[in-house]
Structures are given as C-alpha cells and as structure tokens.
Design an enzyme around this catalytic site. Structure first.
Site, PDB file in Angstrom:
ATOM      1  N   ASP A   1       4.089   2.723   2.864  1.00  0.00           N
ATOM      2  CA  ASP A   1       5.119   2.070   3.288  1.00  0.00           C
ATOM      3  C   ASP A   1       5.716   2.998   4.437  1.00  0.00           C
ATOM      4  OD1 ASP A   1       6.954   0.390   3.187  1.00  0.00           O
ATOM      5  OD2 ASP A   1       7.754   0.511   1.076  1.00  0.00           O
TER       6      ASP A   1
ATOM      7  N   ARG B   1      14.603  -4.236  -6.125  1.00  0.00           N
ATOM      8  CA  ARG B   1      14.295  -3.121  -5.084  1.00  0.00           C
ATOM      9  C   ARG B   1      14.830  -3.800  -3.735  1.00  0.00           C
ATOM     10  NH1 ARG B   1       8.684  -0.324  -2.562  1.00  0.00           N
ATOM     11  NH2 ARG B   1       9.658   1.830  -2.546  1.00  0.00           N
TER      12      ARG B   1
ATOM     13  N   TRP C   1      -2.788  -3.125  -1.633  1.00  0.00           N
ATOM     14  CA  TRP C   1      -1.653  -4.478  -1.609  1.00  0.00           C
ATOM     15  C   TRP C   1      -0.896  -4.369  -2.666  1.00  0.00           C
ATOM     16  CZ3 TRP C   1      -3.479  -9.272   0.518  1.00  0.00           C
ATOM     17  CH2 TRP C   1      -2.671 -10.519   0.231  1.00  0.00           C
ATOM     18  N   ASP C   2       0.430  -4.201  -2.537  1.00  0.00           N
ATOM     19  CA  ASP C   2       1.682  -3.985  -3.431  1.00  0.00           C
ATOM     20  C   ASP C   2       2.505  -5.008  -3.820  1.00  0.00           C
ATOM     21  OD1 ASP C   2       3.210  -2.233  -4.923  1.00  0.00           O
ATOM     22  OD2 ASP C   2       3.637  -0.643  -3.491  1.00  0.00           O
TER      23      ASP C   2
ATOM     24  N   ASP D   1       2.190   4.829 -10.834  1.00  0.00           N
ATOM     25  CA  ASP D   1       3.127   6.033  -9.727  1.00  0.00           C
ATOM     26  C   ASP D   1       3.237   7.027 -10.490  1.00  0.00           C
ATOM     27  OD1 ASP D   1       3.214   4.066  -7.896  1.00  0.00           O
ATOM     28  OD2 ASP D   1       5.287   3.699  -8.233  1.00  0.00           O
TER      29      ASP D   1
HETATM   30  C1  DGJ Z   1       5.190   1.302  -5.124  1.00  0.00           C
HETATM   31  C2  DGJ Z   1       3.689   1.946  -5.203  1.00  0.00           C
HETATM   32  O1  DGJ Z   1       3.362   1.997  -6.384  1.00  0.00           O
HETATM   33  C3  DGJ Z   1       3.982   3.286  -4.518  1.00  0.00           C
HETATM   34  O2  DGJ Z   1       2.437   3.976  -4.671  1.00  0.00           O
HETATM   35  C4  DGJ Z   1       4.048   3.131  -3.055  1.00  0.00           C
HETATM   36  O3  DGJ Z   1       2.995   2.392  -2.509  1.00  0.00           O
HETATM   37  C5  DGJ Z   1       5.445   2.386  -2.889  1.00  0.00           C
HETATM   38  N1  DGJ Z   1       5.414   1.161  -3.721  1.00  0.00           N
HETATM   39  C6  DGJ Z   1       5.939   2.087  -1.463  1.00  0.00           C
HETATM   40  O4  DGJ Z   1       6.964   1.257  -1.377  1.00  0.00           O
END
Ligand code: DGJ
Length: 759
Positions: free
Chosen positions: A364, A440, A473-474, A544
């Site tokens: 990011d 968020r 891809w988040d 995470d």
């Molecule tokens: C959430 C993801 O799970 C993290 O690994 C990271 O990419 C953050 N978003 C970035 O905003």
C-alpha cells in the site's frame, strides 16, 4: 462413475459411494454416502430399510402412505409446505407469498465432463462425469435441476442447483441451496473454522445437538466463519474415522445449516446466505447456484483435507501458475507501512536479492494521494513524488536486480478524499439520504455496475501492463448501507450476489488480459479465503498475523481445506506486530515454510548473522520447495501436550516440523517422532535442519551457547520402527545437563527434520 437402474442412482468415486433413488412418491430420496461399497439392488433396499416407522403426530403424504412422513424422509433437495418441517434447500415465493412446493422427479441425463463454465466454476477432465436430475413441482411450472459432478480420483462430488420459473408471474427466490445432504442418523460432530481479523479459521469442534448455522453476512466469505466445514463421526481424528467435508466455490455471504432432526436424522445444507437477499425470476428465467464441494474419507480429517487439496489444486486453481513453484517474496508492508519512496524500496530490494528472495512486492501507499489510510483509494496511478520514474521505472530497476516485481491494489474500494470520488460519488454503495458507515475510512464501490467494472478494468490494466509480475488484491472493509444505484437490479436484495458476480467479471477480464501475472487474493488478511477467489488467483494471504503461535492455529485451520500452494506465509519481525510476542528467526521459519514462503520485515535492520540465517532458510526452502508447496500435508501423533508435529510428503522426501508451545522443565523424556505412514519395506534417513539461535534470545545463557546444539543430528532407521515405535529426538534443553546434542527449544519454537526414504 455414475450408474442408474430402476430408479436408483449410484455415484462412485475411488473410495466413496453416494446412493439415492426415486421413491414411491416421485421424490429423490437419499440412501447413503459412505466409503466405497459394491451393493446389489437387494443390498440397497437393505441399506434403506422398510418404510414402517409411523411418527406420533407427523404429517404424512396421503392416506395410502401413513408411514411416508416427509419430515422423516432423506431428501436430495427439500422445499417447505408438504410436511417436511426441517430447514429447506429452496424457499421461493410465488402468488401472494406462497412457498409450498412438492418437487418430484421428471427426467435425468448423464454425460462426460460438466456443463458449468460461468465463473467461478470447477474445471473438469476426462475422468469427470455429471448427472443432471430434473425435478419440478407437482402443480406449478417451477423446475429445479440438481447437478452432481463426480471426480473419482479426488473422492469429490460437486453439487449445484438451478431453479427455473415458467409461470407467467415472477418467482422470488428467498433461499436456494447449492447442496443438501440428509444423513440417516445424527451421531456427528461439526467442525467449523471461525475467528476474526488476525485470528482466521480457528478450528472448532462440537457434537451436533440442534440446528447450527455457520454464516457470513459481511458481503464476503469472512474470517468470522469460513464456508469450509467438516461433519465427522465422534471417534474420527486426524488419521482415522469417517469425515465429510464441504465448501462452496463462492466469495460472498454464505450460510451453512446443519440440523439434527427430532427423528434422529441430520440435514446439511450449503447456500448463498438468504439474509437481505432476494432474486426475482420472470417467466422463462433461471438462477444457478454456486457450486459446492462435497467429499468423504474414512481416513480422518487429514484424509478429507487431502481430497480438498488435490481437488482445489487440479480443478479450482488454474492458469500458468497452477503447477508452477511460487516465488519467495519480500513485501514492504510491515517494513515501511505507508512510508515508502523509490529509494527505500530499492534498498529493500537490493538486500532481498542478496538473500536469494525472488520477488519484491510494493504494498500500500504507491498511488494517488495515498500517504495514509484516509485517502487515495480508487486512483490507480502512481504518486510521482514517491515514484519519480513511475511504476515502469521502478519495475525496471527491480528487474535489473534480478527480482520479479509486484504491487498491491484494493480495487473494490474508494476513499472520499480521491479523484475518483470527486468524479463519481454515485459509484459508492450507500443509501440515498443516509450517511454511509465508513470502515478503515473507506467505502465500497458498487461492483454490480458495469461502468464501475469498466473503469477498474481500464485503470488497472494501465498499471498491470507496466511490467508487473505479481498483484496482491486486497479488500479491507465489510459491506454496509446496502443499496445499489444500478437500475438493472429488480430488487435491492440482489445487490450482494450481483456485487460478487461483478467482482468475478472483473477478475475474469483481468486474468484473460494478464495471464502471466501471479495474483494473490487478500482481504484484511484472510477475510475472503475461499475456492471462488482461488479459481482466479493462485494463492492467498492467509492472515495479517504472522506470529508463530497464532500461525499454528491459523495455518492448521486453513490447511484443513486448502492446499499449501494456496497458503502464503511470511517470516516477519520479532516482537510480532500483531501479538508483540518474541520468537526466534528460525523458529518462525518452521510454520512459514509449510506453504508459500515470503518475508515481511525490514531486511535493512538484519545483522550479519540474521542475514546468514535468512539466506540459509531460503536455500533450504528452495531445495524442498516442491514438497512444501505441493506435497501431502498430514498431522503426526504427538505424545506431549506441548508439541505438535506437521508433516509434508513430497515425491522423495518427508519434511516434519515439530512445534513446541512451552518448554517443559525437568521433564525427563524425549519427544518422539513417529510416522504412521512410513513404508515398512524401506529405511529412512532422518536429519535435523541446523537452526540459528540468536545469543540475545538466550540472555546470560548466550555465553554457554557455543557448547549447545552443535552436533548435527542424523540417523537411519527402518520403516517399521519409524511407523510403529518412533524415534526419540535429541533432548530439548530442560534446565540441566546440556551438551552439544541438546536441542535448544524455547517457548513457541520449531524444528525441522528432513526424512529421506532409502530403498
Ligand atoms: C491489509 C493486508 O492484509 C495487509 O497485508 C496490507 O496489504 C494492508 N492491507 C495494506 O493496507
């Protein structure tokens, strides 16, 4: 193979048999789902038993059939209103809110392969066969087709259903299930995989004693409750006993219902979650459910997992990365968070290349106004202050270091503080007149709209065509304020499903345009980890949380239903950024190696010893990568409550990880390594991977460190010994009397063993 005779249908895989029949009332009646059997028609009658049980105050079919009690029949697909008062597979409203349906057999057809090619769908092969079973209501022209595709080698039966309306009035689907399975008794445990952000897919087992709902209502599959679940005999464990496994090839809201009936039966249903959902079918229209995976093994939970692993690797994961070994990556997120510049990224990448890492991922913070998480989402063009030579320039420099280049995107989201919002506020999912709820600091784009899909395809294509090798891809918030401004929706209850269909359309187009890119799905860690995403992207970000202790639970739960090649695992910093727990660098490597390895730490802060340790990890992983990513995962028995053993079997080796939760003091016995699947006709060489322990982790004992664990451990034993007696591993440090044979195993530590068969 699928066979049918005299109204009996027999679906066979190598190790399972699934049987149903068309009964005297024309209903598709389930008979059994078991390990492989070879029944005659008399045997099948014997399995089903006579219809002679009359239920107290039950509703029965008609005066001629007083023992035909719909609420006590095992149906292949159920609907309400004719006496079956259990949970229904289908609830569809017609007329003025009528829901009664009586679904009876009309026709069937059996053919090679399968029909569904609308995303997402499982692939088929020469071995697959499909049964289509057409049912319809006795009065209304409402038809349900059940699809069963048999995958013999993987012991999987794929299920789905299609509802067709031929009435001259609309039919509103309220609930439609991909699959139903009724069992003849109720002595089962339910195993679900639940959690939250950073606690994904923790395994929960309990006896089925009522009605259980496993559900997601967040718009995605969710880390709260996975659509993966097992139904197991109470005596089933990792390696023995009968276990059934289920999952849906779907990425949206889901509902699994597991109901123990008053008459000692069990009903199992997997569906799109009906909460807030409705689908309107006009005359001549139909709705096809997502596909559901159903499998059974008599070899315990690991047996079912192996069926899932093979099925997902062969028929869900696809494209040029399907069987290719995945690169080891370094991700910038926990090293720098939003504080990135080209200069810093290049310094990370140089060090990564030196360590043997193969792919550098810029997470990011690289685009639009995105300098923190309050802004920028939607603006998929580089921030020139941070990347003066743009993506193309950075990519070229990373490639020049011998690394592949990847980047992060979050396409489905929008920040209010973005150029996209200034141009298209109407693309946000929000209800006119209500203030939408943020997550968020961001909002969700209406993926049901074709113009949104077009915008995302164009803007992402521009980025992806700049020599990008990998994309993460988040999606970092859950859905709220359910309303779509898309005029094509007939009912707002269509939004959830149309959103997911839009997402699938976008991913299909991008996959077709960029077939070589390795895509990784992610959603606040593992909030959308499902076979639907895996059919577009070959691997997923598991969580995470990369803390060693947490990872044991998270990866163990994920491995129950997903192959290691789909499960991305990173070695991160200590103390861990989520748990603040400290652990050794090589200890963290143990569980991280059981999947697709990556690093997520500030590699510039590593001292010389740590860099050497990382280099050794990487060369070890590369030497065994095929085993770690594509091998057969199994749990091994442990006779110590503080230890667990994982194994992964490749073509010519088995790798074992011992994980120790707490180091026992003055325990006085060895940990025992036993491999129940060892071949008695072979011998095995067992070698411990040499481990780096930082002297700082040992405090004052660091001084004596040089005396400890310096002797390599390598022995050869016969297969029968390894299989039945097991071997005593070198002692762990227990408070006294250590020498060069002692293994230093702290709390939350791991050790790896390579076991090679010798003919
Ligand atoms: C959430 C993801 O799970 C993290 O690994 C990271 O990419 C953050 N978003 C970035 O905003």
């Amino acid at each position: 193979m699928i066979r049918t005779e005299n109204g009996i249908f027999l679906l066979e895989t190598e190790n399972t048999s699934y049987i149903f029949r068309i009964d005297e009332k024309g209903h598709a009646e389930h008979i059994s789902y078991t390990g492989r059997i070879f029944p005659s028609s008399e045997d099948i009658a014997a399995i089903a038993g006579p219809r002679d049980i009359k239920i107290g105050d039950g509703t029965y079919a008609d005066e001629e059939n007083p023992a035909y009690l719909p609420s006590n029949i095992l149906y292949e697909y159920s609907a309400p209103g004719k006496g079956d008062t259990r949970e229904s597979a289908l609830i569809a409203e017609y007329g003025n809110g009528l829901i009664t349906l009586d679904l009876v057999y009309r026709s069937h057809r059996i053919y090679k392969g399968k029909d569904l090619t609308d995303s997402p769908y499982a692939l088929s092969s020469d071995h697959t066969e499909t049964l289509e079973l057409k049912l319809s209501d006795t009065i209304e022209p409402i038809e349900v087709t059940l699809f069963y595709t048999v995958y013999p080698e993987e012991d999987v039966i794929l299920r789905s259903a299609e509802v067709r309306n031929s009435m001259d009035e609309p039919l509103v689907i309220r609930t439609v299930s991909s699959m139903q399975l009724d069992t003849d008794d109720d002595l089962w445990d339910l195993i679900s995989f639940d959690g939250a952000w950073a606690r994904e897919r923790h395994e929960n087992r309990r006896r089925i004693i009522g009605t259980e709902h496993i559900a997601s209502r967040i718009g995605f599959t969710s880390s709260e409750h996975s659509s993966l679940f097992f139904v197991a005999r109470p005596d089933a464990d990792d390696s023995s006993g009968t276990v059934m496994g289920f999952n849906m090839i779907y990425s949206g809201n889901h509902l699994e219902r597991i109901e123990k009936s008053p008459f000692s039966k069990c009903r199992i249903l997997s569906s799109i979650n009906p909460a807030g959902s409705a689908w309107v079918l006009e005359d001549g229209e139909s709705f096809r459910t997502p596909e559901a995976i159903m499998t059974l093994s008599d070899e315990g939970l690991d047996g079912v997992s192996w069926n899932f692993h093979r099925f997902l690797s062969r028929y869900i994961s696809r494209g040029c990365w399907q069987e290719k070994e995945r690169p080891i990556l370094l991700n910038s997120w926990e090293a720098a968070y939003f504080d990135i510049t080209e200069d810093k990224l290049l310094r990370f990448a140089e060090k990564a290349a030196e360590a043997g890492i193969e792919l550098f991922v810029m997470d990011d913070g690289w685009f639009g106004r995105r300098t923190d998480d309050t802004r920028g989402l939607g603006d998929w063009f580089e921030n020139r202050d941070r990347l003066p030579d743009g993506i193309e320039g950075l990519s070229a420099k990373i490639h020049a270091l011998g690394l592949k280049f990847g980047l992060w995107v979050e396409p489905e989201m929008i920040s209010i503080d973005s150029a996209l919002y200034e141009n298209h506020p109407e693309w946000v999912i929000r209800i006119p007149g209500r203030t939408p709820s943020p997550g968020r600091h961001q909002y969700i784009l209406d993926m049901s709209r074709e113009d949104v899909i077009d915008y995302l395809f164009d803007s992402l294509s521009k980025v992806f065509s700049k020599n990008v090798d990998y994309v993460k891809w988040d999606a970092n918030r859950n859905m709220s304020d359910y309303y779509s401004s898309n005029p094509e929706l007939r009912h707002q209850g269509e939004l959830f499903h149309r959103y997911i269909q839009g997402l699938y359309r976008l991913m299909s187009k991008l996959k077709a345009a960029f077939p070589e890119i390795l895509f990784e799905f992610c959603a606040s860690g593992g909030n959308r980890f499902d076979p639907g995403m895996l059919s577009f992207m070959n691997q997923g970000w598991t969580s995470d949380n990369t803390d060693i202790r947490s990872r044991i639970d998270i990866q163990q739960g994920t491995l129950r239903g997903f192959p290691p090649s789909a499960i991305c695992c990173h070695v991160s910093a200590s103390p861990n950024h989520q748990s603040l727990r400290k652990s050794g660098l090589d200890d963290r490597f143990g569980p991280a190696a059981f999947g697709v390895l990556g690093y997520e730490l500030n590699i510039l802060k590593m001292n010389e010893n740590e860099m050497d340790a990382i280099k050794n990890q990487i060369s070890f992983y590369k030497a065994h990568r095929r085993t770690f990513q594509f091998g057969r995962f199994r749990h091994l028995p442990s006779f110590d409550k503080d230890c667990i053993f994982w194994s992964i079997e490749g073509d010519d080796e088995i790798i074992v990880m011992e994980y120790q939760d707490r180091n026992g003091v003055n325990i006085g016995r060895h940990h025992r390594l036993i491999i129940p699947f060892a071949d008695e006709n072979k011998s095995y060489r067992i070698e411990r991977r040499e481990k780096y322990i930082s002297p700082e982790d040992l405090g004052e004992l660091g001084e004596s460190y040089s005396k400890v664990q310096h002797k390599p451990f390598s022995i050869t034993v016969s297969g029968s010994v390894l299989k039945k007696a097991g071997i005593a591993l070198p002692n762990t440090f227990m408070g006294r009397g250590f020498d060069e044979n002692t293994r230093l195993m702290l709390d939350n530590s791991s050790d790896l063993f390579v076991i090679t068969p010798i003919d």
